[in-house]
Design an enzyme around this catalytic site. Structure first.
Site, PDB file in Angstrom:
ATOM      1  CG  ASP A 146     -83.172  71.940 -53.336  1.00 45.32           C
ATOM      2  OD1 ASP A 146     -82.484  71.567 -54.307  1.00 45.32           O
ATOM      3  OD2 ASP A 146     -83.404  73.131 -53.116  1.00 45.32           O
ATOM      4  CG  ASP A 215     -90.375  83.110 -53.036  1.00 43.71           C
ATOM      5  OD1 ASP A 215     -89.184  82.754 -53.170  1.00 43.71           O
ATOM      6  OD2 ASP A 215     -91.317  82.291 -52.910  1.00 43.71           O
ATOM      7  CG  HIS A 217     -87.449  79.968 -52.282  1.00 41.46           C
ATOM      8  ND1 HIS A 217     -88.246  80.414 -53.316  1.00 41.46           N
ATOM      9  CD2 HIS A 217     -86.668  78.985 -52.811  1.00 41.46           C
ATOM     10  CE1 HIS A 217     -87.954  79.746 -54.422  1.00 41.46           C
ATOM     11  NE2 HIS A 217     -86.998  78.877 -54.150  1.00 41.46           N
TER      12      HIS A 217
END
Length: 350
Positions: A146, A215, A217
């Site tokens: 990313d 979380d 991800h």
């Protein structure tokens, strides 16, 4: 000529019926106990048909299971004492994979890479192996997960800067073979499409290394992301923005709110996935990843369905797991791993 992409599994590696792996405890523990104790990797199990007489071996002593064998489609959890040991284990595993592949001109090993604080220890060990003459990245291609949108490439917190400062400039990789998304491209969707095309042209990813957020991800595939998603533009969840504020002097206004990210489907296409999870703050995410079912609200759980996934964690990250889950995987680590000949390796699975 590029190697064929890994999107389509070979016929013998397709699941029987719906792609629905048994839950970890119901599947891994019950099947392992019922078939044969003391076997290898262990994990979430899916039955994969394999013709009798094939030369492909199943892991950890389950080869007697006929007419089907349990291939390397068993999710593994490797538990180390602390962050440093987990980082070293992961680095040795990457090193082992590259060396076994025997990369050369026209035959590149393709590696997917993460950013963040978790992989830093792993990168330091890989740099050490390179400087000791044990590992070369000359014939390795990398694809990062990313990049922030709108952050200048030379910004100290861009993932371009992160990768070059913490890894690439210390090894012998060709800069043309280090692929990172451009968050300042004039057409962001075209940039994402081109990234997917480059992965395809490289023959797919041999080993995708990833980390997760608290979380659950992976990359920037926030809770609720499609589990078949491809590289795309994503708006970051507030939990992610808060977690990343520490890199921007704690100032939320400086944290980018959008990013380009590979999709869950992009990572699932890799031939092998290794996910690093360390720290008590990620313990619940690890629990969701392996002890509950696949859930798009916890995108890391999708890798229960990948044919070759390894979760590497430290003791703190196991705090939410059931005691028998931890005990089972520790037993598998002690009985099922093989020592490799490479001199910097120790207890790395083949």
């Amino acid at each position: 000529m590029a190697r064929p992409a890994a999107a389509a599994a070979p016929p013998h590696a397709r699941r029987l019926g719906p792609a629905r792996p048994l839950p970890l405890l119901a599947g891994c523990l019950r099947v392992a106990a019922g078939l044969r104790r003391g076997g290898g990797g262990g994990g979430s199990i899916a039955l994969l048909p394999l013709p009798l007489g094939t030369a492909e071996a199943s892991p950890g002593g389950l080869s007697s299971f006929l007419p089907y064998k349990l291939l390397a489609a068993i999710m593994r959890l490797v538990i180390l004492e602390d962050y440093d040991q987990a980082s070293e284990w992961a680095a040795k595993y990457i090193c082992n994979r590259i060396i076994q592949f025997k990369p050369s001109q026209g035959r590149y090993f393709t590696l997917g890479l993460p950013t963040g604080s978790t992989p830093l220890g792993c990168y330091k060990k890989l740099i050490e192996y390179h400087k000791n003459g044990d590992l070369s990245f000359k014939y390795v291609k990398t694809f990062n997960m990313d990049e922030y949108v709108g952050l200048p490439r030379n910004h100290p917190e861009s993932y371009h800067s992160y990768m070059w400062n913490n890894f690439f400039k210390h090894i012998d990789i060709d800069p043309n073979n280090a692929h990172i998304l451009d968050g300042n491209a004039p057409d962001l969707q075209a940039e994402c499409d081109a990234f997917e095309k480059k992965i395809e042209e490289a023959g797919g990813i041999d080993l995708f290394v990833g980390g997760i957020g608290p979380d659950g991800h992976i990359a920037f595939n926030e809770p609720g992301s499609s589990l078949s998603s491809r590289t795309r533009l994503k708006t970051l969840a507030m939990d992610t923005i808060l977690a990343n504020a520490k890199y921007f002097d704690g100032d939320l206004s400086k944290v980018p709110t959008m990013a380009l990210t590979v999709g869950v489907g992009t990572v699932m296409d890799a031939r092998e996935v290794m996910i690093l999870i360390t720290g008590a703050h990620k313990a619940f995410a690890l629990y969701k990843a392996i002890e509950e079912g696949v859930n798009h609200m916890w995108t890391v759980s999708a890798f229960q369905q990948h044919p070759r996934t390894i979760f590497v964690c430290d003791e703190d990250a196991t705090l939410e797991l059931r005691v028998k889950t931890v005990k089972y995987f520790k037993e598998k680590k002690n009985t099922g791993w093989k020592c490799c000949a490479f001199k910097v390796q120790n207890m790395v699975p083949d």
